[in-house]
Design a protein around this motif. Structure first.
Motif, PDB file in Angstrom:
ATOM      1  N   ALA A 135       0.805  -1.223   0.000  1.00 50.27           N
ATOM      2  CA  ALA A 135       0.000   0.000   0.000  1.00 50.27           C
ATOM      3  C   ALA A 135       0.839   1.274   0.000  1.00 50.27           C
ATOM      4  N   THR A 173       0.595  -7.236  -2.090  1.00 47.93           N
ATOM      5  CA  THR A 173      -0.219  -7.521  -0.915  1.00 47.93           C
ATOM      6  C   THR A 173      -1.694  -7.467  -1.296  1.00 47.93           C
ATOM      7  N   ARG A 174      -2.512  -7.853  -0.368  1.00 39.42           N
ATOM      8  CA  ARG A 174      -3.938  -7.881  -0.668  1.00 39.42           C
ATOM      9  C   ARG A 174      -4.486  -6.484  -0.895  1.00 39.42           C
ATOM     10  N   GLN A 200      -1.252 -11.992  -5.628  1.00 41.92           N
ATOM     11  CA  GLN A 200      -1.301 -11.727  -4.191  1.00 41.92           C
ATOM     12  C   GLN A 200      -0.551 -12.784  -3.406  1.00 41.92           C
ATOM     13  N   ILE A 201       0.397 -12.315  -2.605  1.00 40.11           N
ATOM     14  CA  ILE A 201       1.167 -13.224  -1.766  1.00 40.11           C
ATOM     15  C   ILE A 201       0.494 -13.310  -0.412  1.00 40.11           C
ATOM     16  N   THR A 208      -4.392 -15.934   1.802  1.00 34.91           N
ATOM     17  CA  THR A 208      -5.536 -16.043   0.907  1.00 34.91           C
ATOM     18  C   THR A 208      -5.127 -15.769  -0.533  1.00 34.91           C
ATOM     19  N   SER A 244       3.795  -3.610   4.774  1.00 33.36           N
ATOM     20  CA  SER A 244       3.913  -3.538   6.230  1.00 33.36           C
ATOM     21  C   SER A 244       4.298  -4.882   6.840  1.00 33.36           C
ATOM     22  N   GLN A 276      -0.838 -12.194   7.605  1.00 36.39           N
ATOM     23  CA  GLN A 276      -1.455 -12.922   6.498  1.00 36.39           C
ATOM     24  C   GLN A 276      -0.593 -12.849   5.248  1.00 36.39           C
ATOM     25  N   HIS A 277       0.229 -11.835   5.179  1.00 33.39           N
ATOM     26  CA  HIS A 277       1.137 -11.703   4.039  1.00 33.39           C
ATOM     27  C   HIS A 277       2.382 -12.553   4.278  1.00 33.39           C
ATOM     28  N   ASN A 321      10.614   0.995   3.416  1.00 31.48           N
ATOM     29  CA  ASN A 321       9.386   1.438   4.055  1.00 31.48           C
ATOM     30  C   ASN A 321       9.665   2.736   4.797  1.00 31.48           C
ATOM     31  N   ASP A 369      11.420   6.532   1.013  1.00 30.56           N
ATOM     32  CA  ASP A 369      10.198   6.520   0.219  1.00 30.56           C
ATOM     33  C   ASP A 369      10.328   5.466  -0.880  1.00 30.56           C
ATOM     34  N   ALA A 370       9.443   4.516  -0.851  1.00 34.02           N
ATOM     35  CA  ALA A 370       9.532   3.408  -1.795  1.00 34.02           C
ATOM     36  C   ALA A 370       9.360   3.867  -3.239  1.00 34.02           C
ATOM     37  N   PRO A 400     -12.623 -16.126   5.317  1.00 37.85           N
ATOM     38  CA  PRO A 400     -11.792 -16.467   6.470  1.00 37.85           C
ATOM     39  C   PRO A 400     -11.513 -15.236   7.319  1.00 37.85           C
TER      40      PRO A 400
HETATM   41  C1  LIG Z   1      -8.482 -13.319   6.561  1.00 41.11           C
HETATM   42  C2  LIG Z   1      -7.468 -12.398   5.968  1.00 41.11           C
HETATM   43  C3  LIG Z   1      -6.684 -12.847   4.941  1.00 41.11           C
HETATM   44  C4  LIG Z   1      -5.724 -12.015   4.373  1.00 41.11           C
HETATM   45  N1  LIG Z   1      -4.942 -12.499   3.380  1.00 41.11           N
HETATM   46  C5  LIG Z   1      -3.965 -11.721   2.899  1.00 41.11           C
HETATM   47  C6  LIG Z   1      -3.089 -12.204   1.889  1.00 41.11           C
HETATM   48  O1  LIG Z   1      -3.210 -13.334   1.413  1.00 41.11           O
HETATM   49  N2  LIG Z   1      -2.115 -11.397   1.449  1.00 41.11           N
HETATM   50  C7  LIG Z   1      -1.939 -10.133   1.938  1.00 41.11           C
HETATM   51  O2  LIG Z   1      -0.992  -9.450   1.494  1.00 41.11           O
HETATM   52  N3  LIG Z   1      -2.761  -9.644   2.852  1.00 41.11           N
HETATM   53  C8  LIG Z   1      -3.768 -10.401   3.346  1.00 41.11           C
HETATM   54  N4  LIG Z   1      -4.597  -9.892   4.282  1.00 41.11           N
HETATM   55  C9  LIG Z   1      -4.499  -8.455   4.620  1.00 41.11           C
HETATM   56  C10 LIG Z   1      -3.400  -8.167   5.618  1.00 41.11           C
HETATM   57  O3  LIG Z   1      -3.921  -8.321   6.914  1.00 41.11           O
HETATM   58  C11 LIG Z   1      -2.900  -6.719   5.473  1.00 41.11           C
HETATM   59  O4  LIG Z   1      -3.992  -5.857   5.548  1.00 41.11           O
HETATM   60  C12 LIG Z   1      -2.154  -6.458   4.181  1.00 41.11           C
HETATM   61  O5  LIG Z   1      -1.194  -7.461   3.943  1.00 41.11           O
HETATM   62  C13 LIG Z   1      -1.468  -5.127   4.275  1.00 41.11           C
HETATM   63  O6  LIG Z   1      -0.940  -4.791   3.007  1.00 41.11           O
HETATM   64  P1  LIG Z   1       0.132  -3.626   2.850  1.00 41.11           P
HETATM   65  O7  LIG Z   1       1.366  -4.004   3.570  1.00 41.11           O
HETATM   66  O8  LIG Z   1       0.214  -3.378   1.393  1.00 41.11           O
HETATM   67  O9  LIG Z   1      -0.597  -2.369   3.474  1.00 41.11           O
HETATM   68  P2  LIG Z   1      -0.394  -1.597   4.835  1.00 41.11           P
HETATM   69  O10 LIG Z   1      -0.482  -2.505   5.988  1.00 41.11           O
HETATM   70  O11 LIG Z   1      -1.332  -0.459   4.770  1.00 41.11           O
HETATM   71  O12 LIG Z   1       1.090  -1.096   4.773  1.00 41.11           O
HETATM   72  C14 LIG Z   1       1.576  -0.139   3.906  1.00 41.11           C
HETATM   73  C15 LIG Z   1       3.001   0.104   4.293  1.00 41.11           C
HETATM   74  O13 LIG Z   1       3.556   1.039   3.399  1.00 41.11           O
HETATM   75  C16 LIG Z   1       4.356   1.943   4.138  1.00 41.11           C
HETATM   76  N5  LIG Z   1       4.446   3.159   3.365  1.00 41.11           N
HETATM   77  C17 LIG Z   1       3.529   4.151   3.226  1.00 41.11           C
HETATM   78  N6  LIG Z   1       3.972   5.091   2.386  1.00 41.11           N
HETATM   79  C18 LIG Z   1       5.208   4.699   1.991  1.00 41.11           C
HETATM   80  C19 LIG Z   1       6.167   5.243   1.128  1.00 41.11           C
HETATM   81  N7  LIG Z   1       5.956   6.404   0.461  1.00 41.11           N
HETATM   82  N8  LIG Z   1       7.322   4.583   0.958  1.00 41.11           N
HETATM   83  C20 LIG Z   1       7.554   3.409   1.623  1.00 41.11           C
HETATM   84  N9  LIG Z   1       6.678   2.846   2.436  1.00 41.11           N
HETATM   85  C21 LIG Z   1       5.507   3.477   2.621  1.00 41.11           C
HETATM   86  C22 LIG Z   1       3.670   2.071   5.455  1.00 41.11           C
HETATM   87  O14 LIG Z   1       4.590   2.479   6.449  1.00 41.11           O
HETATM   88  C23 LIG Z   1       3.175   0.656   5.689  1.00 41.11           C
HETATM   89  O15 LIG Z   1       4.125  -0.115   6.376  1.00 41.11           O
HETATM   90  C24 LIG Z   1      -5.556 -10.703   4.851  1.00 41.11           C
HETATM   91  C25 LIG Z   1      -6.350 -10.265   5.888  1.00 41.11           C
HETATM   92  C26 LIG Z   1      -7.298 -11.086   6.445  1.00 41.11           C
HETATM   93  C27 LIG Z   1      -8.122 -10.560   7.570  1.00 41.11           C
END
Ligand SMILES: Cc1cc2nc3c(=O)[nH]c(=O)nc-3n(C[C@H](O)[C@H](O)[C@H](O)COP(=O)(O)OP(=O)(O)OC[C@H]3O[C@@H](n4cnc5c(N)ncnc54)[C@H](O)[C@@H]3O)c2cc1C
Ligand SMILES: Cc1cc2nc3c(=O)[nH]c(=O)nc-3n(C[C@H](O)[C@H](O)[C@H](O)COP(=O)(O)OP(=O)(O)OC[C@H]3O[C@@H](n4cnc5c(N)ncnc54)[C@H](O)[C@@H]3O)c2cc1C
Ligand SMILES: Nc1ncnc2c1ncn2[C@@H]1O[C@H](COP(=O)(O)O)[C@@H](O)[C@H]1O
Lengths: 319, 264, 435
Positions: A206, A231-232, A245-246, A249, A264, A268-269, A283, A301-302, B13
């Motif tokens: 994200a 990520t999701r 998606q890694i 799920t 992050s 789940q990831h 990050n 900044d990514a 899930p």
């Molecule tokens: C039942 C269930 C199953 C799930 N299955 C999966 C799955 O299979 N795969 C999966 O990935 N997720 C899954 N999830 C979701 C998971 O819980 C997280 O919500 C998700 O992995 C978070 O994705 P993210 O790291 O992209 O986003 P975020 O958690 O929002 O993290 C974004 C990160 O980016 C950083 N960031 C922000 N701006 C910048 C920038 N400019 N430069 C660098 N870094 C920055 C932030 O500091 C943060 O660490 C599942 C959730 C549930 C409840």
């Protein structure tokens, strides 16, 4: 007819059935043989080659040489070889997963698919997207598939010679085809290679600011011989399809190298991330779980980093 | 009954099991879309079928709204074994030519129901398909093999095809169809053979201890140290550095070179 | 002219829409309730406290079935400076027994439950469906809505717009004269998980009893307020921020919450909470000043869509106003359909009901409150002044004798740079609003 049919009852009660293609073991093939204490039926093409691949793991192998994979016909061919075997275990590889239900159906036995542990008296199954383990006593006779990668196996250095038997079972020839016709087998395409099998992965989360970043990530992956994953949050945004998606799920991967941008590291990831030798994480938050896991954690900044990285990598070549 | 689509009522899930978070999985949605497309190109009708309690009718109504012609619910608990589900379905669709399924159900996640149905119907199977195209009376389906290889299959009826979630995007139902489906009566039948509730002991997922190569070390104590990783067990695994983006990129390239991923 | 498909289309499955649909359906009308999310409440956010007494007539003994987290039996208002806190804390056991007063509840539970009652009354709920336009006849009267579904037009005698803040429908119908960023605040909220026992202990409550805390002076240089509510095993911590200020200061809302959570008076309450959810939403905050026309030929506007949220500065009541206005809209629509006149004239019963009840009466009474509470003086000068007065009153400076309160107040007022005239005027405005 294989000798397993007359097997005295005091031998190990489980047998593996492993489908090989051109002698190559499927993912999880070695683990399944190990889970069964070394006893296996190897079926497919180039079975003799598989004997070597199972050195230090197998004790007793029955080889059944058959040409084209046909789950219904092969199940019929295997039935006489395993009908006196109380517990039949197959790897949960694509072929194993196709064959196991057909065989279980012919044998009128329950199937325990997607097991993480199998013994004669206990099966443990991963359920609900890998968040739960369901444990059952499988009963006297059953078929199971073992999830690849859950067990691990190390061939023993000193191991008794493998007893090899050749089975001859004719394939049922007459009647309408109960198997689909194979038109072609296509080699892996690095661009579409299954993430699950990719040795190097660049992942986006994200923290990335717009959809085009994912294409940029793919291009950077191209320079590194790496596949692109996400990520999701990213797949939910529709920036890349779900098969990228890694995670629990999504796709469970097992790369040697994982480079994460703006991820992050939610459980789940990362629980779908295998056990990479090297992890790099970029990050803005130095304390998130992905940074804790990384060998090289860069607070930056990514998005801007990706721009610089793409320029730098243009002049690099792969090792 | 020529085209059948098997739809399972599942909750996602991690979410509570109530009507809000439940419905068709993406895989089943793809299956439904293929069934509808096949019906359009062949002039056949689509029957949506589910095995489950009354709540499961939600997925059948969604299917009707999208254009399925018929729907049937086979009364049964949510947690039957895949074999029982497949038997119940197969017994009701003996004359089916095509059966479309999702590759895995979100909860059971075994992917075995479609193959069992195929075995019962003595039909061809194409499971876990990642690409499908309807070619006249046949279906061309791409199946995953190990190592990123693919197998291209020509499937002919009677056949069962199970598809992954990203293979097709389910069409949107029209407003009138949604309204009509909401009040449609759904025939309910009971299974021909009794179904068993699958009994399991449940615990949270914990990875199994993996077999690893024997540790290096001359003495037992040293080997134990290596195994338990006493020295490296501190919080973070590596360095954390704060860098400007240009330097960050350079640092990444250096690390990749050091670790042998890039040529020197 | 095409015949209507239904009597009433209600757009939006929030509290306003659910009550409108429930009442219209109970009156025997053919009602469709359209919601863009997968279920009512799925994405709806708010601070966390509802005041459901308006349901007494709609759902007798609602408290036996409502999906409530905790009953609010303690309400506090905190004034913070960087290092000080003055808290007015009220608790009563009376609010912990029927008919109760306020309750904390999750919107995905609450809205889903309310919409269930609308369905039980015979309204048809259609989810995953977004309204993208109004259908008007040649005279401009609203005769239906256009949705994002294929063949997605739905014609109705009356459309009730309950589509929330920034209502697209009310705007498209031209019912808002002007909208101005300064009429909105931004609400941002974190939900933190903590064990129930920990919450009970930290907030000194038991069983299903809970706490509602409002905070002034915790949002730094951005004018606004903070809140902290207890659910069963989570707490909601958030801020409400004045939009133009927020933009001008270029501060990120999450940074403001993070800072508030570090305040010595707040940190012990939230410590160790695991972040479950982060969400943000606009709040129509200017009340009467911004309210649109709510009645036109063929359409009524209710809830946040009509800016009916009562934002007395930081004390937010929106759900009860939404439920009430939805209910009155449903009644008025039924009256109009039955009477065969769905013009603005036939629908006037709505306006009358709003005027005669707390919905508009409270808004008139508290008309000036938001401006006062979010004013620079209340935000940046008074908390320090009050805290210093209290600190000096309670400080024991022996051998110095205790100073008189009057002197302290005067000194602290002067020190804070507050003119006597302004203090009196603010006091009077506050008294008229809240008194
Ligand atoms: C039942 C269930 C199953 C799930 N299955 C999966 C799955 O299979 N795969 C999966 O990935 N997720 C899954 N999830 C979701 C998971 O819980 C997280 O919500 C998700 O992995 C978070 O994705 P993210 O790291 O992209 O986003 P975020 O958690 O929002 O993290 C974004 C990160 O980016 C950083 N960031 C922000 N701006 C910048 C920038 N400019 N430069 C660098 N870094 C920055 C932030 O500091 C943060 O660490 C599942 C959730 C549930 C409840
Ligand atoms: C941070 C914050 C804190 C708050 N705290 C409180 C509090 O503690 N107590 C309190 O009582 N109030 C509080 N409020 C106010 C309260 O949330 C609102 O006043 C209330 O939700 C209004 O209800 P509604 O039904 O009018 O609108 P909403 O609850 O906004 O519902 C609108 C519905 O319409 C749907 N919708 C919108 N557009 C369309 C469309 N085009 N087609 C179909 N469907 C559509 C939406 O999905 C939604 O379900 C708070 C608000 C915020 C932002
Ligand atoms: N109870 C059920 N009712 C209808 N179809 C089912 C049911 N269970 C499984 N299926 C179908 O079989 C597919 C694979 O499920 P499973 O074998 O449970 O992983 C699902 O995607 C459905 O298409």
């Amino acid at each position: 007819m294989g000798r397993s049919a007359q097997r005295p009852p005091n031998l190990a009660p489980m047998i593996a059935v492993v489908v090989v293609r051109g002698g190559a073991l499927p993912s999880g093939g070695d683990e399944t043989v190990a889970e069964c204490g070394g006893r296996a039926i190897v079926v497919g093409s180039g079975t003799a080659l598989a004997v070597e691949a199972l050195a230090g793991i197998a004790t007793e192998l029955t080889l059944l040489e058959l040409e084209h994979f046909q789950p219904a016909a092969w199940a019929a061919a295997l039935q006489p070889l395993v009908q006196h075997e109380p517990a039949v275990v197959m790897p949960g590889s694509p072929d194993g997963r196709d064959l196991a239900p057909r065989l279980a159906s012919l044998l009128h036995r329950p199937l325990f698919a997607g097991a993480v542990t199998v013994t004669a008296h206990r099966v443990e199954l991963a359920r609900k997207g890998g968040t739960e383990i369901h444990i059952a006593n499988p009963g006297p006779e059953f078929v199971a598939t073992l999830q690849p990668g859950v067990r691990g196996v190390v061939p023993a250095a000193s191991w008794p010679a493998v007893v090899v038997t050749h089975a001859e079972v004719p394939l049922r020839a007459s009647g309408p085809a109960v198997d689909a016709a194979v038109l072609a087998v296509l080699p892996p395409d690095p661009a579409t290679i299954d993430l699950a099998e990719a040795p190097r992965i660049v992942g986006g989360g994200a923290g990335l600011d717009r959809p085009e970043r994912m294409e940029q990530l793919s291009r950077i992956g191209g320079h590194l011989g790496a596949s692109m994953g996400a990520t999701r949050v990213i797949t939910d945004r529709g920036w890349v399809p779900h098969e990228r998606q890694i995670g629990t799920t999504g796709v469970v991967v097992d790369p040697r190298l994982y480079v994460a941008f703006g991820v992050s590291g939610a459980v789940q990831h990362t629980s779908g991330l295998g056990n990479p030798d090297h992890i790099i994480s970029v990050n803005t938050d130095g304390h998130c779980p992905m940074m804790q896991l990384a060998d090289l954690a860069i607070v930056s900044d990514a998005n801007a980093t990706l721009d610089h990285l793409e320029r730098l990598l243009a002049d690099e070549s792969l090792a | 009954m020529s085209i059948v689509v098997c739809l399972k009522w599942v909750s996602h899930p991690g979410e509570p099991h109530d009507s809000r978070f439940s419905g068709m999985s993406h895989a089943d949605q793809s299956a439904l879309e293929f069934a509808l497309q096949q019906a359009e190109s062949t002039g056949a009708t689509v029957t949506a079928i589910t095995v489950g309690p009354p709540g499961a009718e939600k997925v059948l109504r969604d299917a009707l709204a999208c254009g399925a012609h018929h729907a049937v619910r086979i009364e049964g608990p949510t947690t039957t074994s895949g074999t029982d589900v497949a038997t119940a379905i197969a017994d009701h669709i003996t004359d089916a030519r095509w059966v479309w399924c999702g590759d895995y159900s979100l909860d059971r996640g075994a992917g075995s129901v479609p193959a069992f149905i195929a075995a019962h119907l003595n039909a061809q199977q194409a499971l876990g398909i990642i690409h499908a195209s309807i070619e006249g009376d046949a279906v061309h389906a791409t199946r995953r093999l190990d190592g990123g290889r693919r197998e291209l299959l020509e499937v002919t009826a009677p056949a069962v095809v199970s598809v992954e979630g990203a293979t097709a995007r389910l069409r949107r139902a029209t407003l009138a169809a949604v309204r009509a489906a909401a009040s449609a009566t759904i025939p309910v039948v009971s299974a021909t053979t009794p179904m068993h509730r699958a009994e399991f002991m449940v615990r949270p997922y914990r990875p199994r201890a993996r077999v690893l190569p024997a540790p290096e070390g001359a003495t037992a104590l040293e080997r134990l140290r290596v195994l338990t990783d006493a020295a490296a067990a501190s919080a973070a695994r590596g360095d954390t550095v704060r860098l400007e983006p240009a330097d960050a990129a350079a640092r990444i390239v250096r690390a990749l070179r050091e670790w042998g991923y890039l040529a020197h | 002219m095409t015949a209507p498909d239904v009597d009433v289309v209600v757009v939006g499955g929030g509290p306003a829409g659910a009550c409108a649909a429930m009442v219209a359906a109970r009156a025997g009308l053919d009602v469709v309730l359209l919601e863009r999310g997968p279920f009512p409440g799925s994405k709806n956010m708010y601070g966390g406290v509802v005041y459901p007494r308006i349901l007494d007539t709609l759902i007798p003994e609602w408290w036996l079935e409502a999906p409530v987290q905790r009953w609010v039996t303690r309400r506090s208002t905190m004034l913070l400076t960087e290092t000080q806190a003055v808290t007015i804390d009220f608790r009563t056991e009376a609010w912990g027994a029927p008919p109760y007063n306020g309750a904390t509840a999750y919107r995905p539970d609450w809205d889903h439950w309310l919409a269930g009652h609308a369905q039980a009354a015979g309204a048809q709920l259609i989810t995953d469906t977004t309204v993208i336009g109004l259908i008007r006849d040649e005279h401009g009267a609203v005769v239906g809505v256009r949705t994002d579904r294929p063949d997605g037009d739905l014609r109705a005698r009356v459309v009730i717009a309950c589509d929330g803040v920034n209502s697209f429908l009310a705007k498209e119908a031209g019912l808002y004269e002007h909208t101005d960023a300064k009429h909105y605040t931004l609400g941002v909220k974190e939900t933190l998980a903590l064990p129930k026992e920990t919450i009970d202990e930290r907030f000194a409550v038991r069983d299903r009893h809970g706490v509602d805390i409002e905070i002034i002076g915790a949002t730094g240089s951005v004018n606004g307020g903070g809140f902290l509510y207890t659910n069963l095993d989570t707490i909601a911590v958030g801020v409400v921020l004045k939009l133009p200020k927020l933009a001008a200061q270029a501060q990120r809302p999450e940074a403001i919450i993070a800072k508030m959570k570090q305040h010595p008076a707040i940190a012990p309450l939230v410590q160790g909470g695991e972040l479950k959810e982060y969400s943000a939403h606009l709040i129509p905050e200017a009340g009467l000043t911004m309210m649109p026309k709510m009645v036109m030929d063929g359409m009524l506007v209710a809830g946040d869509a009509a800016a009916l949220c009562l934002a007395a500065g930081i004390w937010l009541e929106g759900v009860n106003f939404a439920m009430a206005s939805g209910m009155y809209a449903g009644e008025a629509a039924a009256e109009a359909v039955r009477g065969g006149d769905v013009t603005a004239n036939g629908l006037q019963g709505y306006q009358r009901r709003l005027s005669d009840t707390f919905v508009l009466k409270d808004h008139r009474k508290l008309h000036r409150a938001p401006e006062l509470v979010l004013s620079d003086r209340v935000q940046h000068l008074y908390p320090g002044m009050v805290a210093n007065v209290v600190e000096r009153m309670f400080r024991v400076d022996n051998p110095e004798p205790k100073p008189g309160l009057r002197r302290i107040v005067t000194q602290e007022r002067q020190r804070a740079g507050v003119r006597r005239r302004d203090l009196l005027r603010d006091g009077w405005t506050g008294f008229r609003s809240f008194g």
